[in-house]
Scaffold this active site. Sequence first.
Site, short mmCIF file in Angstrom:
data_model
loop_
_atom_site.label_atom_id
_atom_site.label_comp_id
_atom_site.label_asym_id
_atom_site.label_seq_id
_atom_site.Cartn_x
_atom_site.Cartn_y
_atom_site.Cartn_z
CG HIS A 167 -0.84 1.58 -3.28
ND1 HIS A 167 -2.12 1.20 -2.79
CD2 HIS A 167 -0.53 0.58 -4.08
CE1 HIS A 167 -2.54 0.04 -2.96
NE2 HIS A 167 -1.46 -0.44 -3.70
CG ASP A 191 -2.10 0.52 1.00
OD1 ASP A 191 -2.37 1.91 0.75
OD2 ASP A 191 -3.14 -0.11 0.85
#
Length: 398
Positions: free
Chosen positions: A239, A216
């Site tokens: 991310h 993430d």
Amino acid sequence: MLSLALVSGSQAAKGRHAIETVFNVRSFGAKGDGRHDDWQAFQKTWLAVCHHPGKAKMLVPTGVFLLGPVIFQGPCLSRFPIVVQIQGTMLAQSDLSLFVGQEWILFENINGLIVIGGGTLDGQGSAVWKYSDCNANSNCQQMPVGMRFYKVDNGIVRKLSSVNSKGFHLSINNCNNMKLRNIRLIAPADSPNTDGIHIANSNMVLIERSEIGTGDDCIGMIEGAKNVNINNVRCGPGHGISIGSLGKFPDEEDVTGITVNNCTFTATDNGVRIKTIPGCPPSKASGISFTNIVMNGVKNPIIIDQEYNPRGKKQSKPSMVKISDVTFKNIQGTSISQEAINMVCSKAAPCQNIHFENVNLRFTPILGGFKMLDATSTCTNAVGNSFAGIQIPPIACH
């Protein structure tokens, strides 16, 4: 107070040059064999450290220390910072039923804390990631944070490694003056919600000279993040570095004074991103700077997304988070998607004063054999923008 007969080290002297007393978790009953749960020994050690009036260090020596949830709570007696040195491996229990709180390791209500790594936090996340459904279920149970700092002021964390956290690796919440250096946070690219560092309602946070590769956000900043300085961080996989999601909660504090400098993104889903939720109450995100950034095969290098809606919940009202005074300067590298810059701002609260200077992003498809195409950009609902130097791809806002 626990007896200090079990403590190794010298009794602290008075004055500025006081001798540090070392409290070894093995002296308080920790096995360090990776089979017996040592949480009780860790709690006893912390109580002795926290109640010691002089300089004190909690030592986790070499070994594998199996632990369920553990809380290191202040306030502590000493006027000196408490030192926690982790030389061995702290191994999280894999049984989720043991985690009734939101974290595995919690430092709470402490003024003056130094956490020194050298060893490793192993969250054993691979045993439980299959139960994480937060990407699809808004009522999901969040996986435990690896190490949370809550109401910690004047803290230093350095040379700490964390692998395979169940949820976020590190969380900084309601803290002031936190410095994180030489941090290494690692989890597979497909591990769910394993953000590297999550910052909320905190002021004066420094993160530098670190490596973060997770499933993430490498670093995520949400409501109340103020005066955050991120420098020389290598991000990937993951991310990217994100501000948001903003607008999730009512009465959110503004986000301001965010600086991301001299960072490298490699094979990440996103590079630098600001994201807000549609239909949210008013708040602000301003005074944000992304400078001296290198993108290596990043899917979405630059994003402002005010229609961020990860679970597909329909929203008829636009975002009311006002984004302003944002700088993108000296950003170069390659994008694996043709749209290298995507700015979708709110029609109700348009982005304002976005500055681009020396941005050079080239489109490089993953698969070979394609005719090379120029990178493109999207920009809607943004006013008062300015441009200087190289601008590839060119941006036309409307």
